[in-house]
Design a protein around this motif. Structure first.
Motif, PDB file in Angstrom:
ATOM      1  N   VAL A  61     -47.669-130.601  43.936  1.00  0.00           N
ATOM      2  CA  VAL A  61     -47.928-131.772  44.772  1.00  0.00           C
ATOM      3  C   VAL A  61     -48.884-132.681  44.014  1.00  0.00           C
ATOM      4  CG1 VAL A  61     -48.729-132.587  47.030  1.00  0.00           C
ATOM      5  CG2 VAL A  61     -47.682-130.326  46.819  1.00  0.00           C
ATOM      6  N   GLU A  62     -48.739-133.968  44.251  1.00  0.00           N
ATOM      7  CA  GLU A  62     -49.630-134.935  43.614  1.00  0.00           C
ATOM      8  C   GLU A  62     -51.082-134.623  43.986  1.00  0.00           C
ATOM      9  OE1 GLU A  62     -50.870-138.025  41.294  1.00  0.00           O
ATOM     10  OE2 GLU A  62     -48.837-137.225  41.465  1.00  0.00           O
ATOM     11  N   MET A  90     -53.790-136.411  44.086  1.00  0.00           N
ATOM     12  CA  MET A  90     -54.452-137.374  44.957  1.00  0.00           C
ATOM     13  C   MET A  90     -53.988-137.229  46.406  1.00  0.00           C
ATOM     14  SD  MET A  90     -56.691-138.842  43.239  1.00  0.00           S
ATOM     15  CE  MET A  90     -57.157-139.996  44.528  1.00  0.00           C
ATOM     16  N   LEU A  91     -52.733-136.778  46.598  1.00  0.00           N
ATOM     17  CA  LEU A  91     -52.254-136.544  47.953  1.00  0.00           C
ATOM     18  C   LEU A  91     -53.024-135.395  48.602  1.00  0.00           C
ATOM     19  CD1 LEU A  91     -50.243-137.113  50.226  1.00  0.00           C
ATOM     20  CD2 LEU A  91     -48.627-135.570  49.094  1.00  0.00           C
ATOM     21  N   ILE A  92     -53.267-134.343  47.819  1.00  0.00           N
ATOM     22  CA  ILE A  92     -54.047-133.212  48.331  1.00  0.00           C
ATOM     23  C   ILE A  92     -55.483-133.645  48.619  1.00  0.00           C
ATOM     24  CG2 ILE A  92     -54.902-130.908  47.804  1.00  0.00           C
ATOM     25  CD1 ILE A  92     -52.490-130.498  46.040  1.00  0.00           C
ATOM     26  N   GLY A 116     -56.601-136.643  49.282  1.00  0.00           N
ATOM     27  CA  GLY A 116     -56.631-137.517  50.454  1.00  0.00           C
ATOM     28  C   GLY A 116     -56.477-136.736  51.748  1.00  0.00           C
ATOM     29  N   SER A 117     -55.606-135.736  51.739  1.00  0.00           N
ATOM     30  CA  SER A 117     -55.419-134.916  52.933  1.00  0.00           C
ATOM     31  C   SER A 117     -56.684-134.129  53.266  1.00  0.00           C
ATOM     32  CB  SER A 117     -54.241-133.955  52.730  1.00  0.00           C
ATOM     33  OG  SER A 117     -53.048-134.667  52.449  1.00  0.00           O
TER      34      SER A 117
END
Length: 353
Positions: free
Chosen positions: A323-324, A326-328, A330-331
């Protein structure tokens, strides 16, 4: 008949009322210092530890890669703490804080390459020029508070955007454009150059964090710090009491910006170069996220948020998660905001309550 004489009682020695509780009182005064001193001692001894922590680190604690990661975390912890001097302590939402960090980084680099100065004089010159610049830009930005806090945020954003455009256009080849500038090692002491001296850079980053913490915690405990808090809570009441909100907010702005200029110098040394990313408004937004994550207006919150965010930002890319990163990240930030609205450090206070 001889009368017996009753011996006269010897008066007891007077007890010093102040001497009796002096020991416990002194211990109570020193108790708040035990945690910072213990943390500082552990951090100072990290370069001597060969402990291997799988997954969390790529190598032993005292390996150059790990020490550089720790140094970067310490620098961002200090930068977040300095930014919180405006945001959490005074209530000033600035989107232009990165301008002064980039000024410290590029200013020191150019002073070494163009003026032939060594690191220390170059850093001092950058600080001497950066503080008056913060005074002027801060005065102009604070005048827009008549339009509300949004006006201040937008003006600081405009200044930061102008500085970022200037850096990316590379006028006269001074800033290196999108590639930035590599560290001018000829102007840096040999003890701070090379992989073998990563521990020295780490200790310098730790010293910067200690300096920022000492300045911020000392000033906020003084009357000026109480005025800043009062301005954040109710500015009109401060004005009615005869204090100048503008002067105190300008003082907080200049102090935070000066600490950011020094942070730019440390960022230059830790990353071995001046990067254009430090001049962007997104860099300031990252500091804002760190402060909110740890807990704005608290003693340890900005430091914890800065260290944790930087560590995850650097390490998530090295983990094969599919998974990206930055997505992790941000979450995780969204979850932290929902689960701990007052920041991570608020969880400890809530548990103790």
């Amino acid at each position: 008949m001889t009368a017996t004489r009753t011996p006269r009682a010897t008066p007891a020695a007077p007890v010093d009322a102040a001497a009796a509780p002096a020991g416990p009182a002194r211990l109570r005064r020193l108790r708040p210092l035990t945690v910072p001193v213990a943390v500082l001692l552990v951090l100072a001894l990290l370069p001597y530890s060969a402990l291997d922590v799988p997954v969390l680190l790529d190598g032993p604690v005292n390996s150059p890669g790990s020490l550089q990661l720790f140094a970067l975390c310490l620098v961002f912890g200090a930068l977040a703490l300095g930014y919180d001097l405006m945001f959490g302590r005074t209530g000033l939402l600035s989107f232009g804080h990165a301008l002064y960090i980039a000024g410290g980084s590029y200013g020191t680099q150019l002073a070494m390459t163009e003026l032939g100065l060594s690191l220390l004089p170059a850093a001092l010159l950058t600080l001497v020029l950066g503080a008056p610049a913060a005074l002027v830009l801060g005065a102009v930005s604070l005048r827009t508070l008549a339009l509300g806090s949004v006006g201040f945020a937008m003006v600081t954003l405009a200044f930061a955007q102008a500085g970022s455009i200037y850096v990316e256009r590379n006028p006269g080849g001074l800033t290196g454009g999108e590639e930035g500038l590599p560290l001018f090692v000829d102007g840096v002491p040999d003890a701070l150059v090379g992989v073998q001296n990563t521990a020295n850079v780490y200790w310098l980053a730790l010293a910067y964090l200690v300096l920022v913490a000492a300045v911020v915690w000392t000033v906020t405990a003084r009357p000026a710090g109480r005025v800043w808090q009062a301005i954040r809570d109710n500015e009109q009441r401060v004005a009615v009491l005869g204090r100048s909100p503008f002067a105190h907010k300008l003082g907080a702005f200049v102090l935070a910006s000066s600490l950011a200029v020094l942070g730019g110098v440390l960022h230059l040394l830790v990353t071995a170069g001046a990067t254009p990313h430090t001049s962007t408004p997104e860099f300031t937004l990252t500091l804002l996220v760190m402060v909110v994550l740890g807990g704005s207006g608290t003693r340890w919150g900005p430091v914890v948020g800065g260290v944790l965010f930087t560590y995850l930002d650097q390490r998530l890319g090295g983990w094969d998660l599919g998974v990206e990163p930055m997505l992790i990240l941000g979450s995780l930030f969204v979850l932290a905001v929902y689960l701990a609205p007052g920041g991570i450090t608020a969880l400890g206070r809530r548990r103790s309550a």
